[in-house]
Enzyme design. Sequence first.
Site, mmCIF file in Angstrom:
data_model
loop_
_atom_site.group_PDB
_atom_site.id
_atom_site.type_symbol
_atom_site.label_atom_id
_atom_site.label_comp_id
_atom_site.label_asym_id
_atom_site.label_seq_id
_atom_site.Cartn_x
_atom_site.Cartn_y
_atom_site.Cartn_z
ATOM 1 N N GLU A 405 0.825 -1.089 0.100
ATOM 2 C CA GLU A 405 0.090 0.016 -0.150
ATOM 3 C C GLU A 405 0.965 1.212 -0.078
ATOM 4 O O GLU A 405 0.730 2.166 0.779
ATOM 5 C CB GLU A 405 -0.860 -0.045 1.095
ATOM 6 C CG GLU A 405 -1.781 -1.037 1.262
ATOM 7 C CD GLU A 405 -2.936 -1.171 2.360
ATOM 8 O OE1 GLU A 405 -2.833 -0.471 3.371
ATOM 9 O OE2 GLU A 405 -3.844 -2.089 2.274
ATOM 10 N N GLU A 494 -4.178 -9.256 0.933
ATOM 11 C CA GLU A 494 -4.984 -8.921 2.228
ATOM 12 C C GLU A 494 -6.475 -9.200 1.666
ATOM 13 O O GLU A 494 -6.911 -8.511 0.738
ATOM 14 C CB GLU A 494 -4.618 -7.543 2.607
ATOM 15 C CG GLU A 494 -3.503 -7.348 3.411
ATOM 16 C CD GLU A 494 -3.254 -6.079 3.966
ATOM 17 O OE1 GLU A 494 -4.200 -5.212 4.561
ATOM 18 O OE2 GLU A 494 -2.181 -5.566 3.881
#
Length: 789
Positions: A405, A494
């Site tokens: 991220e 995720e």
Amino acid sequence: MAELTMEAGTRSRKMSSLNTGWLFALGNYAGAQQPDFKDQEWRKLQVPHDWSIEQQVDPAMAFGGMQAYLPRWNVGWYRKHFHIKSSSNKERVYIQFDGVHHNSEVWINGHFAGKRPYGYVSFQYDLTPYIKWDQDNVIAVKVDNTPMPSDRWYSGSGIYRNVWMIRTDELHVAAWGTFITTPEIHPDKATVQAQIRVNHHGEEPADCTVITEFVDSRGVVLGKCESPVTVSPSEEVTVDQETVIPSPHLWSPDQPDMYYARTTIVRDGSETDEYITPFGIREVVLDPNRGLILNGVPLKLKGVCIHHDLGCLGAAYNNQAMKRRLERLKEMGCNAIRFAHNPMAPELLDLCDRMGFLVIDEAFDKWKSLYYEHLYDDWWEKDLEAMLIRDRNHPSIFLWSVGNEVENQGQPSMLVMLKQLTDYCRKLDPTRPVTCALEPHNVPISLREGPIEDKVLHTKKMAELVDILGLNYQEQWYEHYREAMPDTLIVGTETFPYYRGEGNRVKGYLPVNPWFDVEKHDYVIGQFVWAGIDYLGEASYPYKGWASGLIDTCGFRKPISYLQQSFWSEEPMVHIAVFDPAQEDAGAQWTLHWKSPGLASHWTFPEQAGRLMRLVTFTNCESVELIMNNESYGVRKLTDYPNRLMEWHVPYHAGTIRAVGRNGDAIVSEYEMKTAGAPHRIVLDTDRSLLRADARDIAHIEVSVVDEQGIVVPNSDFELSFDIQGKGEIIGADNGDLRDHEPYKSSRRETRGGRCLLVVQAGLEAGEVVIRAAGDGLAEGELRIKVEE
């Protein structure tokens, strides 16, 4: 299965632990690097050590939510005195740190050895030029945790992983100096190649022979290579060797068979070094249509993400504590782990090799924000190399990740950095694919609510630079990505543990588990649930950690973990969970999508007498029958519940409730819960009844308050006190409640749901450890553990 190791030392290389005998002081001390500094009053301890976990929660702490509100903004100094006997051979002496968090600086006898800002990588320093043979030597380590901000999760503070001293001849294998690959694998044979870096610190050229024996787990030699080589002074040479292993045993999560390369260097008839490299033989194929193929068989990754802390032990690494956690994951059918978001302790990878977990090894979280922002330009290459060189022989690792991220996702500056990082991975290890975990909140912000076509084009730019598209929380867009990129494989780096996104809403609160997107599509190779285990940090007060994992910080499984087991496990299973509003823990608003409805795995609800209860059975059986107090409430088929949430409504009556799982007419699994009576006594159960007297070995003691029949009493919590006598100490106490602000280093703990956890560590002397637990109105509990040399 036998295991070869370098820890005990060989004839020519000695690797010994430097974990004991350290002196520590919190604060900055001028001159503390000098050998004559007065350290007699400093605290004596052993490493791995985490000074933050010893602190009291501070709600006012700067960036406290990131760091579990456990103070860390300080400098700590470690010093160790040691003698080293001189040798007739010309020796080199190295110190190896598996991890120091962070901004470490190391001195030997007042001479600066080096610095390492990034706290998650292993490193070595050559102490030889400054060693005082047969005299007192002093290693001094400064750890500076004052720069802000920090990681987004609890990092810990100090020398929190193992420390080693390595003594070698002047002619030896370099640090992490072997690279084993298996380019050709067939049922009857496998080609194994070894690339070995040899260092020479002598004054004259060295004519030597590099010999590598390839052995199985029983120590049987299956192949041997000999390479004559001349190494010039202060030179490093690379030796390439190749052999064939007949009828290889292939490594897989179900059969994690290991091999070992034993490399020796012989000079003038004498052995100057022996270096052992564990490795595995396995074939990973990425098929655009069939997905991940391991040893010729399609495999889905049933994975979780984990951080590195160990609950009440903090960041201080302990192999037994980590092994216990992995065993709980294995019970669920988990076969893969993503390291979030940094290189872990090397012993964790050894465990994954031996226990059978596939691993995503990840180098960084953010690149140019937070903790790493001021390090990136000068250190990215060194830190990435440290991970790759140290870890690339592990068969458990199937995928490198260069980030998570990261900022400016998909923008030109980010694409340049992404290419730079992935290219470097392929340069140092061309045998493994590379990914980067991408977040769903795109930049520019217009992508968040814009058409899916724009999001696909944005993501495609990044997908072109990686080998597998790693996506965080983007299941609802998988089909769109695949249509635009038909040869691209996807992994859910995720995924939410219960809900799923929908449309443009990442947090759509759709109660359909993201696992179904893995099952549905061959091009989706697996999922990594966030998070496998609760962790410290990334929280909002009064929480001090992430409370939405499948397992809590004590290592106790939560009811929701059995839903995941029903997806992953091939062993028949059934489990009952009761919807219980009392188990709802709101937490911060932004974390709600990672939660599931409040669930309890007990049948003690006296306040609900005569009321209707809502239950769920998690199962992979064809049908389930629910029985309460010998009365059947019917049989339900799993095929009637597409989301695998088999719900029931029954009136509450005290007694026994039982779920019977069947395949066809055969009973293959059962689970029951009984109503608890009044609290009566304390029970102590240990995972280990015998410890080694090495000041490292630990036992986990699960403490329960039970009724007269031995049933855990889940609806009354007690303040318990603990007393320990003998050859050990309590090093941690926990109850899994991340709103509990009592210190982890304590001899008292309140139970949660009738349970709590003690961690006891052996000392250096043989004998016995006696642990007693007391609480008001309860019969005391007692446990004895032997400690042997």
